[in-house]
Design a protein around this motif. Structure first.
Motif, PDB file in Angstrom:
ATOM      1  N   TYR A   1      59.896 -15.559  71.708  1.00  0.00           N
ATOM      2  CA  TYR A   1      60.259 -15.841  73.081  1.00  0.00           C
ATOM      3  C   TYR A   1      59.559 -14.872  74.256  1.00  0.00           C
ATOM      4  CZ  TYR A   1      63.307 -17.769  76.950  1.00  0.00           C
ATOM      5  OH  TYR A   1      63.825 -18.193  77.896  1.00  0.00           O
ATOM      6  N   CYS A   2      59.043 -15.541  75.038  1.00  0.00           N
ATOM      7  CA  CYS A   2      58.246 -14.713  76.030  1.00  0.00           C
ATOM      8  C   CYS A   2      58.936 -14.419  77.408  1.00  0.00           C
ATOM      9  CB  CYS A   2      56.792 -15.119  76.199  1.00  0.00           C
ATOM     10  SG  CYS A   2      55.691 -14.288  75.039  1.00  0.00           S
ATOM     11  N   ARG A   3      59.590 -13.655  77.893  1.00  0.00           N
ATOM     12  CA  ARG A   3      59.523 -12.433  77.444  1.00  0.00           C
ATOM     13  C   ARG A   3      60.579 -11.486  78.125  1.00  0.00           C
ATOM     14  NH1 ARG A   3      57.636 -10.726  82.113  1.00  0.00           N
ATOM     15  NH2 ARG A   3      55.902 -11.354  83.040  1.00  0.00           N
ATOM     16  N   GLY A   4      61.048 -10.512  77.349  1.00  0.00           N
ATOM     17  CA  GLY A   4      61.715  -9.377  77.971  1.00  0.00           C
ATOM     18  C   GLY A   4      60.874  -8.325  78.702  1.00  0.00           C
ATOM     19  N   GLY A   5      61.373  -7.349  79.244  1.00  0.00           N
ATOM     20  CA  GLY A   5      60.859  -6.131  79.321  1.00  0.00           C
ATOM     21  C   GLY A   5      60.961  -5.570  80.965  1.00  0.00           C
ATOM     22  N   PHE A   6      59.606  -5.333  81.464  1.00  0.00           N
ATOM     23  CA  PHE A   6      59.811  -4.856  83.028  1.00  0.00           C
ATOM     24  C   PHE A   6      60.942  -4.126  83.088  1.00  0.00           C
ATOM     25  CE2 PHE A   6      55.975  -7.746  83.110  1.00  0.00           C
ATOM     26  CZ  PHE A   6      55.229  -7.340  84.027  1.00  0.00           C
ATOM     27  N   PHE A   7      60.922  -3.015  82.667  1.00  0.00           N
ATOM     28  CA  PHE A   7      61.903  -1.912  82.725  1.00  0.00           C
ATOM     29  C   PHE A   7      62.101  -1.126  83.900  1.00  0.00           C
ATOM     30  CE2 PHE A   7      62.346  -2.952  78.098  1.00  0.00           C
ATOM     31  CZ  PHE A   7      63.890  -3.416  78.247  1.00  0.00           C
TER      32      PHE A   7
ATOM     33  N   CYS B   1      62.159 -13.591  67.446  1.00  0.00           N
ATOM     34  CA  CYS B   1      62.304 -12.133  68.151  1.00  0.00           C
ATOM     35  C   CYS B   1      62.118 -12.462  69.472  1.00  0.00           C
ATOM     36  CB  CYS B   1      61.097 -11.344  67.738  1.00  0.00           C
ATOM     37  SG  CYS B   1      59.381 -11.891  68.005  1.00  0.00           S
ATOM     38  N   LEU B   2      62.240 -11.525  70.445  1.00  0.00           N
ATOM     39  CA  LEU B   2      62.004 -11.517  71.827  1.00  0.00           C
ATOM     40  C   LEU B   2      60.812 -10.521  72.283  1.00  0.00           C
ATOM     41  CD1 LEU B   2      62.663 -12.042  74.826  1.00  0.00           C
ATOM     42  CD2 LEU B   2      64.367 -10.231  74.769  1.00  0.00           C
ATOM     43  N   ILE B   3      59.815 -11.225  72.614  1.00  0.00           N
ATOM     44  CA  ILE B   3      58.562 -10.255  72.928  1.00  0.00           C
ATOM     45  C   ILE B   3      58.776  -9.287  74.301  1.00  0.00           C
ATOM     46  CG2 ILE B   3      56.169 -10.306  73.414  1.00  0.00           C
ATOM     47  CD1 ILE B   3      56.640 -11.651  70.904  1.00  0.00           C
TER      48      ILE B   3
ATOM     49  N   PRO C   1      65.584  -9.407  67.068  1.00  0.00           N
ATOM     50  CA  PRO C   1      64.843  -8.190  67.214  1.00  0.00           C
ATOM     51  C   PRO C   1      63.873  -8.400  68.492  1.00  0.00           C
ATOM     52  CG  PRO C   1      64.811  -9.387  65.151  1.00  0.00           C
ATOM     53  CD  PRO C   1      65.631 -10.223  66.169  1.00  0.00           C
ATOM     54  N   LEU C   2      63.647  -7.049  69.009  1.00  0.00           N
ATOM     55  CA  LEU C   2      62.965  -6.550  69.877  1.00  0.00           C
ATOM     56  C   LEU C   2      61.208  -6.351  69.645  1.00  0.00           C
ATOM     57  CD1 LEU C   2      65.335  -4.505  72.400  1.00  0.00           C
ATOM     58  CD2 LEU C   2      65.071  -6.987  72.386  1.00  0.00           C
ATOM     59  N   ALA C   3      60.356  -7.151  69.976  1.00  0.00           N
ATOM     60  CA  ALA C   3      58.861  -6.678  69.643  1.00  0.00           C
ATOM     61  C   ALA C   3      58.196  -6.245  70.823  1.00  0.00           C
ATOM     62  CB  ALA C   3      58.362  -8.477  69.278  1.00  0.00           C
ATOM     63  N   ILE C   4      58.047  -5.101  70.873  1.00  0.00           N
ATOM     64  CA  ILE C   4      57.275  -4.217  71.869  1.00  0.00           C
ATOM     65  C   ILE C   4      55.915  -4.619  71.806  1.00  0.00           C
ATOM     66  CG2 ILE C   4      56.791  -2.197  72.825  1.00  0.00           C
ATOM     67  CD1 ILE C   4      59.011  -0.645  71.157  1.00  0.00           C
ATOM     68  N   GLU C   5      55.274  -5.381  72.840  1.00  0.00           N
ATOM     69  CA  GLU C   5      53.986  -5.721  72.699  1.00  0.00           C
ATOM     70  C   GLU C   5      53.129  -4.613  73.722  1.00  0.00           C
ATOM     71  OE1 GLU C   5      52.905  -9.674  73.808  1.00  0.00           O
ATOM     72  OE2 GLU C   5      50.675  -9.331  73.351  1.00  0.00           O
ATOM     73  N   PRO C   6      52.409  -3.843  72.761  1.00  0.00           N
ATOM     74  CA  PRO C   6      51.278  -2.982  73.480  1.00  0.00           C
ATOM     75  C   PRO C   6      50.203  -3.949  74.120  1.00  0.00           C
ATOM     76  CG  PRO C   6      51.031  -2.643  71.189  1.00  0.00           C
ATOM     77  CD  PRO C   6      52.109  -3.563  71.432  1.00  0.00           C
ATOM     78  N   LEU C   7      50.021  -3.741  75.552  1.00  0.00           N
ATOM     79  CA  LEU C   7      49.129  -4.460  76.320  1.00  0.00           C
ATOM     80  C   LEU C   7      47.859  -3.469  76.338  1.00  0.00           C
ATOM     81  CD1 LEU C   7      50.686  -6.275  79.032  1.00  0.00           C
ATOM     82  CD2 LEU C   7      50.880  -6.779  76.750  1.00  0.00           C
TER      83      LEU C   7
END
Lengths: 287, 287
Positions: free
Chosen positions: A68-74, A103-105, A148-154
């Motif tokens: 699922y896209c996406r979490g982040g932008f902390f 997972c959450l991307i 699960p949280l899936a950290i995506e390196p950009l």
């Protein structure tokens, strides 16, 4: 390595690939008609269609999520912004759960304000510290929902404005800090577009292993690349060694889908059916 | 840290910065009029002006080199191409010596043919092996002329077509393999544009140390960046923490010039005098 030359068993479509052509409901129908069994939708598309409606349609069609896209932008410029980001990530975790995502991307964010061209500061070290703190603060809630949280390196060319986690090694260092037991609660999303260039890629994929490899995204790197965001190539049209990298991924224990994620002004201008046909054809031949 | 707020003692101008406005002789005159004491010229500009003529003009004006751009481009699709690259690097080493350069900047090359959009293959691992072999084969001759080779890691967005050495760590690993005694015969050129994003930058600069830090290039990363090659920013116009990085560089022992290298369609359209004025003003305030 798994045989991708027949069928669609391990194909997923990231719905950004068709975001300019179709709304999410029509996209799910188009995928269902072709027998595509997995998608990775974006939050804005789910919101536009309605979360419960999307959940029902997934049930009807039998389509599952690959993520699922996406979490982040902390990172944020002030305490209120940091708090708002955490609240937003809680909602993203809940939505991912509602839709049955594996997972959450996590696109972790970078310099606050940079995406709109007005960075609040230049301190990428601070942004990175805020990312680790934000992931740590989100992880307990994610664990409680078994998401699960899936950290995506950009790609490093997106380090200032989208994600200040830019190598697989850096992402795995964060995983090791947050989850030393390798419980599966936090891992990585490996996108070939962002990582193909990395001289340490093979070794870091092996380091990640089955417990940390939560998602695998494919497209291609075009020559020349004309835009830093929206000029991704269809698999086979660029220079990424797709089968070599998939070999590394599978040797490390990954057995999930290959998710096609193409941000491309070129492909966004073509009919959705033509794009899906191309995704399937390339999945069967070059992925 | 050295005080850059007055004078020009540690400023160098990479001549690509003015390549659309002036030929090299006029550029050297313009620098001399301002008291700019160092430049880093490109081979094509030197060839257009004549090597001996440039050497004489450097003598008259008292301008020294901070480096010579560039050797490299080792990978090739066949044995003849590999041999031609080595011969070309010998000539570059000789030219650098004739001009009194302190080092030859090495842009190592990547997939053969990729720069013209026709890559002969996709095997970046092979290209990287050819780079190491090419550097090793060039190093003896470079040592014999006392011309240090400065490997420049390029931004990962240029990994396919310009340089498959993309992190400072990777460059230093090559240095360690070729020159374990840290003799100074091979080192690195650190360009903030290519390296600012790297989460390991501070540590790898410290690892490089005085013996390996042969050149330091500055410009800025713009938000947004609109082109993968020719949209560099003037120092202060982007998000690179210039003084923080210079602090790391100087703490590691580097005492050479800060070389301004701006590939920019924007700055190439402005009068040369205006660009030089901006370089000087920013050198005194933000570098």
């Amino acid at each position: 390595m798994r045989d991708f030359s027949h069928g669609l068993a391990h194909l997923s479509i990231n719905t950004a690939t068709l975001r300019k052509q179709l709304g999410l409901p029509a996209m799910l129908e188009a995928c269902a008609r072709r027998g595509i069994a997995r998608v990775c939708p974006w939050r804005d598309q789910v919101e536009a269609a309605g979360l419960q409606s999307v959940a029902r349609q997934l049930g009807h069609t039998g389509i599952k999520l690959s993520g699922y896209c996406r979490g982040g932008f902390f990172p944020a410029a002030d305490a209120a912004g940091l708090k708002a980001a955490l609240a937003d990530n809680r909602r993203a975790i809940e939505e991912a759960k509602s839709l049955g995502a594996p997972c959450l991307i996590m696109v972790v964010g970078a310099l606050p304000g940079a995406l709109s061209g007005q960075p609040a500061h230049k301190d990428i070290g601070l942004a990175r510290a805020q990312v680790v703190a934000g992931l740590a603060a989100s992880l307990d809630y994610a664990r409680s929902l078994a998401m699960p949280l899936a950290i995506e390196p950009l790609h490093p060319m997106q380090a200032a404005d989208r994600a200040c986690v830019n190598t697989l090694e850096q992402a795995l260092d964060i995983c090791d800090a947050l989850d030393p037991d390798r419980s599966g609660a936090v891992g990585v999303a490996v996108d070939v577009y962002h990582t193909w260039w990395d001289p340490k890629l093979e070794g870091q994929i092996a380091r990640a292993g089955r417990e940390r490899l939560l998602a695998y995204h494919v497209c291609d790197w075009l020559l020349p690349t004309r835009d830093l965001l929206n000029d991704r190539g269809m698999m086979g049209d660029g220079i990424v060694e797709l089968q070599k990298i998939r070999g590394w991924i599978e040797a490390a224990g990954y057995a999930g889908p290959a998710e096609v994620e193409i941000f491309s002004e070129h492909w966004w201008r073509l009919p959705a059916e033509e794009v899906l046909d191309a995704c399937i054809a390339r999945y069967n031949t070059v992925v």
